[in-house]
Design a protein around this motif. Structure first.
Motif, mmCIF file in Angstrom:
data_model
loop_
_atom_site.group_PDB
_atom_site.id
_atom_site.type_symbol
_atom_site.label_atom_id
_atom_site.label_comp_id
_atom_site.label_asym_id
_atom_site.label_seq_id
_atom_site.Cartn_x
_atom_site.Cartn_y
_atom_site.Cartn_z
ATOM 1 N N PHE A 158 -25.496 15.752 -26.650
ATOM 2 C CA PHE A 158 -26.310 14.548 -26.430
ATOM 3 C C PHE A 158 -27.267 14.442 -27.609
ATOM 4 N N GLN A 159 -27.269 13.251 -28.240
ATOM 5 C CA GLN A 159 -28.118 13.048 -29.409
ATOM 6 C C GLN A 159 -29.071 11.888 -29.110
ATOM 7 N N ASP A 160 -30.341 12.214 -28.853
ATOM 8 C CA ASP A 160 -31.369 11.180 -28.585
ATOM 9 C C ASP A 160 -30.898 10.126 -27.585
ATOM 10 N N VAL A 161 -30.381 10.562 -26.475
ATOM 11 C CA VAL A 161 -29.806 9.620 -25.510
ATOM 12 C C VAL A 161 -30.877 9.057 -24.560
ATOM 13 N N SER A 162 -30.906 7.734 -24.481
ATOM 14 C CA SER A 162 -31.728 7.072 -23.467
ATOM 15 C C SER A 162 -30.818 6.182 -22.639
ATOM 16 N N TYR A 163 -31.195 6.005 -21.377
ATOM 17 C CA TYR A 163 -30.433 5.081 -20.551
ATOM 18 C C TYR A 163 -31.388 4.269 -19.685
ATOM 19 N N ILE A 164 -31.225 2.961 -19.733
ATOM 20 C CA ILE A 164 -32.079 2.072 -18.941
ATOM 21 C C ILE A 164 -31.200 1.292 -17.969
ATOM 22 N N TYR A 165 -31.537 1.375 -16.686
ATOM 23 C CA TYR A 165 -30.823 0.593 -15.680
ATOM 24 C C TYR A 165 -31.332 -0.839 -15.683
ATOM 25 N N GLN A 166 -30.428 -1.772 -15.602
ATOM 26 C CA GLN A 166 -30.756 -3.198 -15.497
ATOM 27 C C GLN A 166 -31.885 -3.602 -16.442
ATOM 28 N N PRO A 167 -31.641 -3.440 -17.767
ATOM 29 C CA PRO A 167 -32.703 -3.772 -18.713
ATOM 30 C C PRO A 167 -33.072 -5.255 -18.647
ATOM 31 N N ASN A 168 -34.291 -5.562 -19.022
ATOM 32 C CA ASN A 168 -34.821 -6.940 -19.030
ATOM 33 C C ASN A 168 -34.696 -7.635 -17.684
ATOM 34 N N SER A 169 -34.843 -6.876 -16.619
ATOM 35 C CA SER A 169 -34.866 -7.486 -15.294
ATOM 36 C C SER A 169 -36.030 -6.844 -14.541
ATOM 37 N N PRO A 170 -36.410 -7.447 -13.398
ATOM 38 C CA PRO A 170 -37.512 -6.831 -12.638
ATOM 39 C C PRO A 170 -37.169 -5.415 -12.176
ATOM 40 N N PHE A 171 -35.860 -5.098 -12.164
ATOM 41 C CA PHE A 171 -35.436 -3.773 -11.705
ATOM 42 C C PHE A 171 -35.343 -2.759 -12.834
ATOM 43 N N GLU A 172 -35.686 -3.175 -14.045
ATOM 44 C CA GLU A 172 -35.541 -2.287 -15.205
ATOM 45 C C GLU A 172 -36.111 -0.892 -14.907
ATOM 46 N N PHE A 173 -35.327 0.096 -15.250
ATOM 47 C CA PHE A 173 -35.743 1.460 -14.937
ATOM 48 C C PHE A 173 -35.177 2.414 -15.976
ATOM 49 N N ARG A 174 -36.068 3.150 -16.628
ATOM 50 C CA ARG A 174 -35.642 4.079 -17.669
ATOM 51 C C ARG A 174 -35.283 5.417 -17.027
ATOM 52 N N ALA A 175 -33.995 5.703 -16.940
ATOM 53 C CA ALA A 175 -33.552 6.909 -16.233
ATOM 54 C C ALA A 175 -33.468 8.120 -17.152
ATOM 55 N N LEU A 176 -33.150 7.891 -18.430
ATOM 56 C CA LEU A 176 -33.092 8.994 -19.394
ATOM 57 C C LEU A 176 -33.845 8.573 -20.650
ATOM 58 N N GLU A 177 -34.535 9.531 -21.248
ATOM 59 C CA GLU A 177 -35.346 9.213 -22.420
ATOM 60 C C GLU A 177 -35.178 10.282 -23.497
ATOM 61 N N ASP A 178 -34.585 9.891 -24.607
ATOM 62 C CA ASP A 178 -34.467 10.761 -25.790
ATOM 63 C C ASP A 178 -33.965 12.160 -25.475
ATOM 64 N N ILE A 179 -32.858 12.216 -24.788
ATOM 65 C CA ILE A 179 -32.317 13.536 -24.420
ATOM 66 C C ILE A 179 -31.387 14.056 -25.517
ATOM 67 N N SER A 180 -31.650 15.266 -25.976
ATOM 68 C CA SER A 180 -30.755 15.917 -26.933
ATOM 69 C C SER A 180 -30.474 17.343 -26.467
ATOM 70 N N PHE A 181 -29.215 17.721 -26.501
ATOM 71 C CA PHE A 181 -28.852 19.124 -26.275
ATOM 72 C C PHE A 181 -27.424 19.330 -26.715
ATOM 73 N N HIS A 182 -27.041 20.592 -26.817
ATOM 74 C CA HIS A 182 -25.676 20.917 -27.201
ATOM 75 C C HIS A 182 -25.132 21.980 -26.258
ATOM 76 N N ILE A 183 -23.970 21.721 -25.684
ATOM 77 C CA ILE A 183 -23.329 22.702 -24.796
ATOM 78 C C ILE A 183 -22.047 23.167 -25.472
ATOM 79 N N PRO A 184 -21.951 24.416 -25.907
ATOM 80 C CA PRO A 184 -20.710 24.885 -26.521
ATOM 81 C C PRO A 184 -19.591 24.975 -25.480
#
Lengths: 278, 290
Positions: B5-31
């Motif tokens: 994961f490289q700087d991953v963000s995820y926003i549910y229903q962006p630009n709506s009253p329901f907008e919700f930031r579920a993930l913010e700048d997530i980075s990690f590496h799983i071998p």
């Protein structure tokens, strides 16, 4: 103590050609008492819960809720006094927002609007879901859904709450907080509580425990006496709390406890006492 | 398969009253070959995170790389079908998704959809039902006649029949009794080793994370809060409490012991029997000094 719920020789099977799920089960629960029911899957725990509010009716025996025999004529009165939360709240959601969903049960009870508004706010706050009031229930995580389902039951303020694995999807801390919230309600007003759970540390806090096995009440008593039967519980596929196991291993290593410790605090006190005597 | 994961963000229903930031700048590496536990408070973003692993959702920002597959914001993911064949997801309460008339068809449904040949499906179905330790006689039965624990195993077998390289498990033991929980986790652990899978386990059980995982990722409000080996991560009881998480019970107890008796018994993965011996020695220890 007045019996709030009483099971008298209750037997139940889903179909005539199916085996008995409950066999001659008798027990009672008092007003303001917390009863935990444990047992492995298929032992009849959930069937007991469904019999309590008339979702199922027994073939033999009688069930009384607050003095009323549970039957087709009393079902609606019974359901007013019994609030129930199941493991999978998806099957219980009806509203398009969290707030509507919490309101739904109260609407059925015909509560005035001002009371409803107040209770929506209070109950969502109690389960830590205030900020989700306008969210859609179906988009919530499993644990959040369970919180909302519990809020909906708290909002109608029933005299008996049955939690059937209702916190299974919460993290341990969330589970403790929710139980603390419900205990708080119990301190303020009379509330009987039945929890069906696999969380053994939660069970240690109940007033009384019933162990179900193959449709029968296999053991009944206070948590300390129940968990003292460590080997017998393991024989029927049940685990015991960490503290119980550690205490048994400690006595095997030459440190005998005075009593069956139920929580960290008690075990630490015992160890401290032993330590200062050495 | 490696997962990054490289700087991953995820926003549910962006630009709506329901907008919700579920993930913010997530980075990690799983071998490849790791057994990773993803832990976080309810609503911390765990479920959203795993939905990225087989392309059910695409990051709003950043990039997710699973093996040779890349998923980026605004770009259509290539070979999504291939990715979904390689990443098997066992969702919460997977038995709710059973629908076929018999167990064999239900287990074979996934591979059938991916165009696997009939003979191969038969072989995989048998292998999968063995892997989940159910008798082959059940193949002819309706999945709805089975017990809850058996239904869950059938649902898991359906995922295994896809022969995935990555196994994603979302609270796979929720609702099972303690024995059932242990059996299922032991089964996943065995499969992980035998099939050299990369396993991602979402769990609330710190005990399971401690016992099975070789790497732990802690999420808090959509952000990565901490990661590392379970033994390293779980000693941080105070920090984890701040994000409303507990440490495994054994570590809690040993910390309290240190406060109450002033004696330190470090946790190093010992069994409860070993631990009792060490504790007994410490409690009796005072005598030796006096």
């Amino acid at each position: 103590m007045q019996h709030f719920i009483e099971f008298r020789n209750v037997s139940f099977r889903y179909r005539e050609d199916h085996p008995w799920v409950l066999k001659n089960v008798s027990f009672h629960i008092g007003s303001n008492e917390w009863l935990a029911i444990i047992g492995h899957n298929g032992s009849g725990k959930s069937t007991i819960a469904k019999l309590m509010n008339g979702l199922l009716l027994p073939q033999t025996g009688e069930i009384f809720v607050d003095g009323m025999p549970v039957n087709e004529n009393t079902i609606w009165d019974v359901r007013k006094t019994v609030g129930m939360v199941f493991q999978n709240p998806d099957n219980q959601f009806v509203g398009t927002t969290v707030r509507d969903d919490v309101a739904f049960g109260m609407e059925n009870h015909g509560l005035p609007r001002e009371v409803m508004l107040k209770r929506i706010e209070e109950s969502l706050q109690a389960v830590g879901m205030s900020e989700y009031e306008r969210h859609e229930p179906h988009r919530l995580s499993g644990g959040q859904k369970q919180r909302v389902a519990i809020a909906s039951v708290l909002a109608v303020s029933p005299e008996l709450i049955i939690l059937d694995e209702a916190t299974a999807m919460l993290d341990p801390r969330g589970r403790r907080e929710i139980m603390e919230t419900i205990r708080e309600v119990q301190r303020k007003r009379s509330l009987s509580l039945i929890t069906i759970t696999h969380d053994l540390n939660e069970v240690t806090q109940a007033d009384r425990v019933i162990v179900m096995n193959e449709g029968e009440t296999w053991m009944e008593g206070v948590p300390r006496d129940i968990f003292a039967q460590k080997d017998a519980l393991q024989d029927i596929g049940l685990d015991t709390p960490f503290v119980t196991k550690l205490a048994a291993e400690l006595s095997g290593a030459g440190l005998a406890m005075q009593r069956e410790p139920l929580n960290h605090q008690e075990l630490l006190e015992d160890l401290w006492t032993l330590h200062s005597k050495m | 398969m490696d997962i990054t994961f490289q700087d991953v963000s995820y926003i549910y229903q962006p630009n709506s009253p329901f907008e919700f930031r579920a993930l913010e700048d997530i980075s990690f590496h799983i071998p490849s070959g790791s057994f990773v536990a993803v832990i976080g408070h309810t609503g911390s973003g765990k479920s959203t995170l795993i939905q990225h692993l087989n392309g059910l959702v695409r990051p709003t920002n950043g990039e997710v790389i699973v093996g040779s597959h890349s998923m980026k914001a605004g770009e259509k993911t290539k070979d999504l079908k291939d990715l979904r064949e390689k990443v098997g997801v066992v969702f919460q309460y997977p038995e709710h998704q059973l629908f076929e008339e018999n167990v064999e068809k239900d287990i074979g449904f996934g591979p059938l959809n991916f165009g696997v040949k009939e003979e191969e499906i038969k072989r995989r179905t048998r292998e999968a039902i063995q892997a989940v330790q159910l008798p082959e006689e059940l193949l002819d039965r309706s999945p709805f006649d089975l017990s809850g624990g058996q239904m869950r195993r059938v649902a898991i077998a359906g995922v295994l029949a896809m022969s995935p390289d990555v196994l994603v498990l979302d609270e796979p033991t929720a609702g099972l009794d303690p024995r059932g929980q242990r059996e299922i986790m032991e089964m996943f652990h065995r499969l992980h080793k035998e099939k050299r899978l990369t396993t991602v386990l979402v769990t609330h059980s710190m005990e399971d994370a401690l016992r099975y995982a070789d790497h732990v990722i802690i999420l808090n409000h959509g952000k990565k809060f901490m990661e590392g080996q379970p033994k390293e991560v779980f000693v941080n009881e105070k920090e984890l409490r701040e994000v409303q998480l507990d440490v495994p019970e054994v570590i809690q107890f040993l910390n309290k012991l240190e406060q109450r008796l002033g004696k330190k018994v470090p946790y190093h993965g010992q069994t409860i029997t070993q631990l009792a011996k060490e504790l007994a020695a410490v409690v009796k220890g005072r005598e030796a000094h006096e």
